[in-house]
Design a protein around this motif. Structure first.
Motif, PDB file in Angstrom:
ATOM      1  N   ILE A  71       2.453  -0.710  22.848  1.00 32.28           N
ATOM      2  CA  ILE A  71       3.587  -1.161  22.030  1.00 32.28           C
ATOM      3  C   ILE A  71       3.196  -2.376  21.205  1.00 32.28           C
ATOM      4  N   ALA A  72       2.571  -3.367  21.850  1.00 31.28           N
ATOM      5  CA  ALA A  72       2.184  -4.588  21.128  1.00 31.28           C
ATOM      6  C   ALA A  72       1.134  -4.307  20.064  1.00 31.28           C
ATOM      7  N   SER A  73       0.096  -3.549  20.413  1.00 26.48           N
ATOM      8  CA  SER A  73      -0.964  -3.303  19.430  1.00 26.48           C
ATOM      9  C   SER A  73      -0.479  -2.411  18.293  1.00 26.48           C
ATOM     10  N   SER A  74       0.370  -1.447  18.606  1.00 29.88           N
ATOM     11  CA  SER A  74       0.904  -0.587  17.552  1.00 29.88           C
ATOM     12  C   SER A  74       1.801  -1.366  16.598  1.00 29.88           C
ATOM     13  N   SER A  75       2.578  -2.296  17.143  1.00 28.99           N
ATOM     14  CA  SER A  75       3.425  -3.127  16.280  1.00 28.99           C
ATOM     15  C   SER A  75       2.586  -3.954  15.318  1.00 28.99           C
ATOM     16  N   MET A  76       1.528  -4.552  15.829  1.00 22.70           N
ATOM     17  CA  MET A  76       0.663  -5.358  14.971  1.00 22.70           C
ATOM     18  C   MET A  76      -0.096  -4.496  13.969  1.00 22.70           C
ATOM     19  N   THR A  77      -0.590  -3.345  14.416  1.00 23.65           N
ATOM     20  CA  THR A  77      -1.341  -2.468  13.529  1.00 23.65           C
ATOM     21  C   THR A  77      -0.453  -1.902  12.430  1.00 23.65           C
ATOM     22  N   THR A  78       0.747  -1.491  12.799  1.00 19.69           N
ATOM     23  CA  THR A  78       1.678  -0.947  11.809  1.00 19.69           C
ATOM     24  C   THR A  78       2.002  -1.994  10.747  1.00 19.69           C
ATOM     25  N   ALA A  79       2.296  -3.211  11.193  1.00 21.34           N
ATOM     26  CA  ALA A  79       2.615  -4.281  10.244  1.00 21.34           C
ATOM     27  C   ALA A  79       1.418  -4.616   9.360  1.00 21.34           C
ATOM     28  N   SER A  80       0.237  -4.691   9.959  1.00 19.88           N
ATOM     29  CA  SER A  80      -0.963  -5.015   9.179  1.00 19.88           C
ATOM     30  C   SER A  80      -1.274  -3.924   8.165  1.00 19.88           C
ATOM     31  N   PHE A  81      -1.202  -2.670   8.604  1.00 20.37           N
ATOM     32  CA  PHE A  81      -1.486  -1.555   7.695  1.00 20.37           C
ATOM     33  C   PHE A  81      -0.498  -1.552   6.539  1.00 20.37           C
ATOM     34  N   GLU A  82       0.785  -1.703   6.861  1.00 21.83           N
ATOM     35  CA  GLU A  82       1.809  -1.710   5.809  1.00 21.83           C
ATOM     36  C   GLU A  82       1.618  -2.906   4.882  1.00 21.83           C
ATOM     37  N   GLY A  83       1.257  -4.053   5.450  1.00 25.98           N
ATOM     38  CA  GLY A  83       1.085  -5.269   4.656  1.00 25.98           C
ATOM     39  C   GLY A  83      -0.178  -5.287   3.819  1.00 25.98           C
ATOM     40  N   MET A  84      -1.152  -4.457   4.171  1.00 28.13           N
ATOM     41  CA  MET A  84      -2.390  -4.420   3.391  1.00 28.13           C
ATOM     42  C   MET A  84      -2.442  -3.196   2.481  1.00 28.13           C
ATOM     43  N   TYR A  85      -2.561  -2.024   3.061  1.00 34.57           N
ATOM     44  CA  TYR A  85      -2.814  -0.820   2.278  1.00 34.57           C
ATOM     45  C   TYR A  85      -1.607  -0.372   1.464  1.00 34.57           C
ATOM     46  N   SER A  86      -0.449  -0.368   2.084  1.00 31.90           N
ATOM     47  CA  SER A  86       0.731   0.077   1.344  1.00 31.90           C
ATOM     48  C   SER A  86       1.092  -0.905   0.233  1.00 31.90           C
ATOM     49  N   VAL A  87       0.982  -2.191   0.522  1.00 31.44           N
ATOM     50  CA  VAL A  87       1.270  -3.188  -0.508  1.00 31.44           C
ATOM     51  C   VAL A  87       0.238  -3.097  -1.632  1.00 31.44           C
ATOM     52  N   PHE A  88      -1.036  -2.908  -1.271  1.00 28.46           N
ATOM     53  CA  PHE A  88      -2.065  -2.749  -2.305  1.00 28.46           C
ATOM     54  C   PHE A  88      -1.757  -1.544  -3.187  1.00 28.46           C
ATOM     55  N   THR A  89      -1.340  -0.447  -2.557  1.00 32.07           N
ATOM     56  CA  THR A  89      -1.022   0.765  -3.317  1.00 32.07           C
ATOM     57  C   THR A  89       0.134   0.509  -4.277  1.00 32.07           C
ATOM     58  N   ARG A  90       1.154  -0.202  -3.807  1.00 36.05           N
ATOM     59  CA  ARG A  90       2.283  -0.505  -4.689  1.00 36.05           C
ATOM     60  C   ARG A  90       1.885  -1.502  -5.780  1.00 36.05           C
ATOM     61  N   MET A  91       0.904  -2.352  -5.486  1.00 30.65           N
ATOM     62  CA  MET A  91       0.518  -3.380  -6.448  1.00 30.65           C
ATOM     63  C   MET A  91      -0.435  -2.849  -7.520  1.00 30.65           C
ATOM     64  N   VAL A  92      -1.471  -2.117  -7.134  1.00 30.70           N
ATOM     65  CA  VAL A  92      -2.511  -1.752  -8.093  1.00 30.70           C
ATOM     66  C   VAL A  92      -2.311  -0.342  -8.670  1.00 30.70           C
ATOM     67  N   PRO A  93      -2.501   0.721  -7.880  1.00 29.45           N
ATOM     68  CA  PRO A  93      -2.403   2.045  -8.519  1.00 29.45           C
ATOM     69  C   PRO A  93      -1.005   2.380  -9.033  1.00 29.45           C
ATOM     70  N   GLN A  94       0.024   2.092  -8.229  1.00 29.47           N
ATOM     71  CA  GLN A  94       1.379   2.471  -8.637  1.00 29.47           C
ATOM     72  C   GLN A  94       2.026   1.467  -9.582  1.00 29.47           C
ATOM     73  N   ARG A  95       1.588   0.226  -9.531  1.00 37.10           N
ATOM     74  CA  ARG A  95       2.129  -0.868 -10.350  1.00 37.10           C
ATOM     75  C   ARG A  95       3.644  -1.025 -10.160  1.00 37.10           C
ATOM     76  N   THR A  96       4.076  -0.818  -8.932  1.00 41.95           N
ATOM     77  CA  THR A  96       5.494  -0.928  -8.593  1.00 41.95           C
ATOM     78  C   THR A  96       6.001  -2.346  -8.789  1.00 41.95           C
ATOM     79  N   TYR A  97       5.175  -3.324  -8.433  1.00 41.25           N
ATOM     80  CA  TYR A  97       5.631  -4.712  -8.522  1.00 41.25           C
ATOM     81  C   TYR A  97       5.844  -5.150  -9.961  1.00 41.25           C
ATOM     82  N   GLU A  98       5.065  -4.615 -10.867  1.00 37.73           N
ATOM     83  CA  GLU A  98       5.294  -4.927 -12.283  1.00 37.73           C
ATOM     84  C   GLU A  98       6.661  -4.426 -12.714  1.00 37.73           C
TER      85      GLU A  98
END
Length: 169
Positions: A71-98
């Motif tokens: 439970i603890a490791s999955s919570s940290m991994t899920t947050a880290s993955f979402e905070g890195m890869y998903s945010v990067f995807t929204r920032m660079v390829p998708q340009r959602t933040y723009e």
């Protein structure tokens, strides 16, 4: 020295969070399946399989010991993955933040909304593992439901890189 502060939690952050929920809703089926499938596999294979050789850890059955760690490791991994890869995807390829910045939203709104979304995904992951652990007979008290807000808080305080990039290291 940089002057870092937490983002302001405003209505715009909830709009960003809601946008992420609506996008995730399209992928919810496979995501939920993985949230239940992975811990089931780990707990059956490691908890019952390896646990039969180990016995107890810290006066707990190995399956209960393993479930709390998952439970603890999955919570940290899920947050880290979402905070890195998903945010990067929204920032660079998708340009959602723009696109979001072309609305009345501010950077603080986007950042706070993303933090809330990471924490929400983490709580969903923690809840799924808790359900699997309960079905396997590991959980014997309704107090275990407190895992869900703890998983949410773990995600809020678990940031990838832990600030190394800001110290010039």
């Amino acid at each position: 020295m940089l002057n870092w502060k937490l983002p302001r939690l405003r209505r715009g952050a909830l709009a960003v969070w809601r946008r992420n929920v609506l996008v995730w809703r399209k992928l919810m089926g496979p995501a939920i399946l993985m949230n239940f499938g992975e811990p089931t596999l780990y707990m059956l294979g490691l908890g019952f399989g390896l646990g039969s050789f180990i016995g107890e850890m810290s006066q707990l059955p190995y399956l209960a010991f393993l479930a709390s760690g998952i439970i603890a490791s999955s919570s940290m991994t899920t947050a880290s993955f979402e905070g890195m890869y998903s945010v990067f995807t929204r920032m660079v390829p998708q340009r959602t933040y723009e696109a979001l910045l072309a609305t009345p939203l501010e950077v603080d709104d986007i950042f706070a909304g993303e933090m809330l979304w990471c924490a929400t995904k983490s709580a969903i992951s923690g809840a799924a593992i808790l359900i699997v652990a309960t079905l396997l007979g590991v959980v014997d008290s309704w107090h275990a439901i407190m895992v869900i807000p703890v998983a949410f808080l773990i995600a809020l305080f678990c940031r990838p890189g832990d600030g190394d990039e800001y110290r010039g290291e």
